[in-house]
Scaffold this motif. Structure first.
Motif, PDB file in Angstrom:
ATOM      1  N   ASN A   1       0.864  -1.187   0.000  1.00 33.00           N
ATOM      2  CA  ASN A   1       0.000   0.000   0.000  1.00 33.00           C
ATOM      3  C   ASN A   1       0.901   1.238   0.000  1.00 33.00           C
TER       4      ASN A   1
ATOM      5  N   LYS B   1       0.094   4.245  -0.231  1.00 31.29           N
ATOM      6  CA  LYS B   1      -0.560   5.427   0.362  1.00 31.29           C
ATOM      7  C   LYS B   1      -0.334   6.633  -0.568  1.00 31.29           C
TER       8      LYS B   1
ATOM      9  N   HIS C   1      -9.599   1.247   5.011  1.00 31.17           N
ATOM     10  CA  HIS C   1      -8.302   1.439   5.680  1.00 31.17           C
ATOM     11  C   HIS C   1      -8.496   2.390   6.865  1.00 31.17           C
TER      12      HIS C   1
ATOM     13  N   GLU D   1      -5.109  -4.718  10.648  1.00 28.03           N
ATOM     14  CA  GLU D   1      -4.095  -3.680  10.825  1.00 28.03           C
ATOM     15  C   GLU D   1      -4.339  -2.943  12.136  1.00 28.03           C
TER      16      GLU D   1
ATOM     17  N   ILE E   1       0.634   1.008  12.875  1.00 25.74           N
ATOM     18  CA  ILE E   1       0.759   1.516  11.505  1.00 25.74           C
ATOM     19  C   ILE E   1       1.694   2.718  11.466  1.00 25.74           C
ATOM     20  N   GLY E   2       2.770   2.577  10.739  1.00 23.00           N
ATOM     21  CA  GLY E   2       3.696   3.685  10.534  1.00 23.00           C
ATOM     22  C   GLY E   2       4.414   4.111  11.803  1.00 23.00           C
TER      23      GLY E   2
ATOM     24  N   SER F   1       3.696  -1.896  10.171  1.00 24.26           N
ATOM     25  CA  SER F   1       5.160  -1.936  10.319  1.00 24.26           C
ATOM     26  C   SER F   1       5.783  -3.272   9.933  1.00 24.26           C
TER      27      SER F   1
ATOM     28  N   LEU G   1      -0.145  -6.637   4.407  1.00 24.92           N
ATOM     29  CA  LEU G   1      -0.465  -5.361   3.769  1.00 24.92           C
ATOM     30  C   LEU G   1       0.608  -4.406   4.280  1.00 24.92           C
TER      31      LEU G   1
ATOM     32  N   GLY H   1       2.945  -0.996   4.212  1.00 22.05           N
ATOM     33  CA  GLY H   1       2.964   0.428   3.871  1.00 22.05           C
ATOM     34  C   GLY H   1       4.374   0.879   3.527  1.00 22.05           C
ATOM     35  N   GLY H   2       4.988   1.568   4.458  1.00 17.21           N
ATOM     36  CA  GLY H   2       6.301   2.181   4.252  1.00 17.21           C
ATOM     37  C   GLY H   2       7.330   1.291   3.569  1.00 17.21           C
TER      38      GLY H   2
END
Ligand code: G3P
Length: 257
Positions: A11, A13, A101, A173, A178-179, A219, A238, A240-241
């Motif tokens: 993702n 973002k 999300h 999630e 997250i993040g 993460s 899933l 992110g970063g």
């Protein structure tokens, strides 16, 4: 999780313009063998403005990489300025779309009713919704995270037949992970992913529960992917970063090795 094909979805973002998107997809494809891409389904979820570019790269070079949107409108078409329909995504070759999300829930006030309508809109257009559920830190500290996620799951899947639910991917999630660099432990991920599967069995049937892929997000990095993905009810991630770096995401996608 032996019969469920693992899925690793990046993702992006609100990151990467279409030129950067092209680079990342090419690098990702170059870093993974066809065997790896067959074993673990690899998907990118770029911003809408990148999708045409990603489609061109994937089609042109016959890349075994799937792609999809990060959101869609619950409506089919019409006067919804700024929104993107499921039909538009499907026409561009998208096969997945993220729904509900936590960032959409928080910043765009999406509740379970809207999320449910989006899940239905995705299915109508032949897209696989990746339905996200997850608790915030307050809920986690109260210890009611399983109940919280079950409520979001029930809400998101309301009115669907078991056959439709089999087309859905669930992503757990936890918002606090997250993040933040704070990853849930493999046991935390398993607890909720397992509870989600049990809930699917109770609300639909055991076959459906056994078929639906349940992802963990929050993460996920190359350093922690393998231990989380080894959990029996975690069928992928899933990301992110860490999905913005081709090398790192490729490493995450190679987790069964
Ligand atoms: O949808 C993926 C996500 O919310 C996790 O983000 O950056 O913690 O991997 P990140």
């Amino acid at each position: 999780s032996t019969t469920r094909r693992p899925l690793m979805a990046g993702n992006w973002k609100m990151n990467l313009n279409h030129l950067e998107a092209n680079l990342l997809v090419q690098k990702l494809a170059a870093s993974l063998t066809e065997k790896q891409l067959t074993e673990v389904e690899t998907v990118v979820l770029p911003p809408f403005t990148d999708l045409r570019t990603v489609q061109t790269a994937v089609d042109g070079d016959k890349l075994l990489i799937g792609y999809g949107g990060q959101d869609l409108s619950p409506h089919a078409s019409g006067a919804y300025t700024g929104d993107i329909s499921g039909a538009m995504l499907a026409k561009l070759g998208c096969t997945y779309v993220v729904v509900g999300h936590s960032e959409r829930r928080a910043y765009h006030h999406e509740d379970d009713t809207v999320v449910n309508a989006k899940v239905k809109a995705a299915l109508t257009h032949g897209l696989t919704p990746i339905l996200c559920v997850g608790e915030g830190l307050d809920v986690r500290e109260q210890g009611t995270h399983v109940a919280h996620c079950s409520t979001q799951l029930d809400g998101g899947l309301a009115g669907l037949t078991a056959e439709q639910v089999r087309q859905v991917v669930i992503a757990y999630e936890p918002v606090w992970a997250i993040g933040t660099g704070k990853t849930a432990t493999p046991e935390d991920a398993q607890e909720v992913c397992g509870a989600i599967r049990q809930r699917l069995a109770k609300q639909f049937d055991q076959d459906t529960a056994d078929q639906v892929r349940v992802l963990y997000g929050g993460s996920v990095k190359a350093s922690n992917a393998a231990s989380i993905m080894a959990q029996p009810d975690v069928d992928g991630g899933l990301v992110g970063g860490a999905s913005l770096d081709a090398e790192e995401f490729a490493q995450i996608c190679r987790f069964p090795e």
